[in-house]
Enzyme design. Sequence first.
Site, short mmCIF file in Angstrom:
data_model
loop_
_atom_site.label_atom_id
_atom_site.label_comp_id
_atom_site.label_asym_id
_atom_site.label_seq_id
_atom_site.Cartn_x
_atom_site.Cartn_y
_atom_site.Cartn_z
N ASP A 93 1.04 -1.27 -0.05
CA ASP A 93 0.05 -0.15 0.19
C ASP A 93 1.07 1.50 0.24
O ASP A 93 2.36 1.33 -0.15
CB ASP A 93 -1.53 0.18 1.21
N SER A 94 0.36 2.50 0.26
CA SER A 94 1.38 3.77 -0.32
C SER A 94 1.60 4.29 0.73
O SER A 94 2.43 5.33 1.17
CB SER A 94 0.43 4.93 -0.90
N GLY A 95 1.15 3.99 1.77
CA GLY A 95 2.02 4.70 3.28
C GLY A 95 0.33 5.44 4.00
O GLY A 95 0.38 5.76 4.65
N GLY A 96 -0.43 6.19 3.30
CA GLY A 96 -0.90 7.76 3.34
C GLY A 96 -2.71 7.15 4.73
O GLY A 96 -2.31 7.62 5.63
N PHE A 97 -2.76 5.37 4.00
CA PHE A 97 -4.16 5.33 5.41
C PHE A 97 -3.13 5.12 6.85
O PHE A 97 -3.95 5.22 7.59
CB PHE A 97 -4.82 4.14 5.02
N ASP A 147 -3.39 8.38 -1.54
CA ASP A 147 -4.45 8.86 -1.40
C ASP A 147 -5.03 9.85 -0.42
O ASP A 147 -3.65 8.81 1.11
CB ASP A 147 -5.15 7.76 -1.69
N GLN A 190 -12.08 7.03 -4.19
CA GLN A 190 -12.60 7.27 -2.69
C GLN A 190 -13.96 8.45 -3.55
O GLN A 190 -15.14 7.51 -4.22
CB GLN A 190 -11.71 8.08 -2.81
N GLY A 217 -11.37 4.73 1.56
CA GLY A 217 -12.20 4.98 2.08
C GLY A 217 -13.89 3.87 2.75
O GLY A 217 -14.21 4.78 3.43
N ASP A 267 -7.60 -7.87 1.47
CA ASP A 267 -6.37 -7.73 2.21
C ASP A 267 -7.16 -7.46 3.72
O ASP A 267 -8.01 -6.13 4.05
CB ASP A 267 -5.27 -6.84 2.04
O1 LIG Z 1 -8.79 4.64 1.76
C1 LIG Z 1 -7.74 4.25 1.49
N1 LIG Z 1 -7.02 3.99 0.77
C2 LIG Z 1 -5.50 3.43 1.74
N2 LIG Z 1 -5.19 2.25 2.30
C3 LIG Z 1 -6.52 1.87 3.52
C4 LIG Z 1 -6.53 0.58 3.26
C5 LIG Z 1 -7.56 0.49 3.96
N3 LIG Z 1 -7.81 0.09 5.18
C6 LIG Z 1 -9.42 -0.05 6.36
N4 LIG Z 1 -9.56 -1.18 6.76
C7 LIG Z 1 -9.57 -1.50 7.33
C8 LIG Z 1 -10.23 -2.24 8.55
N5 LIG Z 1 -9.59 -3.54 9.46
C9 LIG Z 1 -10.28 -4.09 10.09
C10 LIG Z 1 -9.65 -4.74 11.07
O2 LIG Z 1 -9.42 -4.66 12.01
C11 LIG Z 1 -8.50 -3.62 12.10
C12 LIG Z 1 -9.21 -2.37 10.45
N6 LIG Z 1 -9.89 0.62 5.24
C13 LIG Z 1 -8.97 1.15 3.76
C14 LIG Z 1 -8.98 2.52 3.81
C15 LIG Z 1 -7.18 2.79 2.88
#
Ligand SMILES: O=c1[nH]cnc2cc3nc(NCCN4CCOCC4)[nH]c3cc12
Length: 373
Positions: A93-97, A147, A190, A217, A267
């Site tokens: 992933d890009s790291g932003g999240f 993002d 998004q 998102g 994932d």
């Molecule tokens: O918009 C996104 N952009 C880049 N990476 C992401 C990763 C993301 N990961 C989640 N949710 C993870 C939810 N997990 C469920 C299990 O417990 C930890 C959190 N939502 C995400 C949205 C994005």
Amino acid sequence: MTQSFQFSLLATDGAARRGEVSMPRGTIRTPAFMPVGTAGTVKAMYMDQVRDLGADIILGNTYHLMLRPGAERVARLGGLHEFARWPHPILTDSGGFQVMSLAQLRKLSEKGVTFKSHIDGVVHEMSPERSIEIQGLLGSDIQMQLDECVALPAERDVIERSMELSLRWADRCKIAFGDQPGRAMFGIVQGGDDEALRVRSAEALTGLDLKGYAVGGLAVGEPQPVMLAMLDAVCPALPQHKPRYLMGVGTPDDIVKSVQRGIDMFDCVMPTRAGRHGLAYTRHGKINLRNARHAEDSRPLDAESDCPAARDYSRAYLHHLVKAGEALGGMLLTWNNLSYYQSLMQGLRDAIEAGRLADHAAALAEGWARGDL
Ligand SMILES: O=c1[nH]cnc2cc3nc(NCCN4CCOCC4)[nH]c3cc12
């Protein structure tokens, strides 16, 4: 062995797709679940075990690896595949999240994100270009655009501006990625919980003619029906012959319902994190091995499983390990959980090929609801 990145659609069942992503390092059978290998390790697992369970690809987190051991260091040591001894495809992933959820003192602007490392407080600047550079240094096969994942609930104009920033960053990432044969850069749709903004984001990204498209998102605390409604809007707006990746999802039920709406890749830290906390995913639903009711239960988690962790150890023993805080507890439950998730994906792939996904989904839900007899 192909030197390019090819997605083939092998079968469909309603909106669900059975496909294959062929890349130089291997083929990804979709629908696919990607175990999360945050810092270059799928926690509590050997990589050979992860592979033996049927994983075709794992995820690496750019944020964690850039902070420690560092992207340039991983590159000097031969890249992440060599470093972690995983020769198959890796998506980063890009790291932003993670910046927005883990880092201290982060600032986001048109330029990118600036943040202080949660490890040593060092300030880092990450532009779309730097994120792609880091993912390239890691040797990532599928790289994600930088993002912004806007926190919900949010005003429509906030969601719109955020979505438009991510679109501009997608363009910059495409330029920075350039031409890396056999590798791919995915855009991220998004638009929050607004269907029209979601469609606008999907259509604009489609215009960039990328190799694949993620839906971001979501899985940020919204109710499942909201997440599913966004998929109902987004998937038809994405190209049929490109893979779709729903980020951060999810529970077995989330995955089944999202596959039925046209998602190909997933994932989630759920199976690994839950395993370390004493929770077992099985075809009878979740079993919390911390619960005292297991203290003298000599049954295994699932006698019919072909995974030794599910078949050969009593719940009493697993309960003991978990209560004692023994490392083997987390190891066995992680092994069980990833085995269950990969068998879930294999079952979905088979059901789509056979045109019986609706019945298969109903049977799965019945097993989870019946619970653990
Ligand atoms: O918009 C996104 N952009 C880049 N990476 C992401 C990763 C993301 N990961 C989640 N949710 C993870 C939810 N997990 C469920 C299990 O417990 C930890 C959190 N939502 C995400 C949205 C994005």
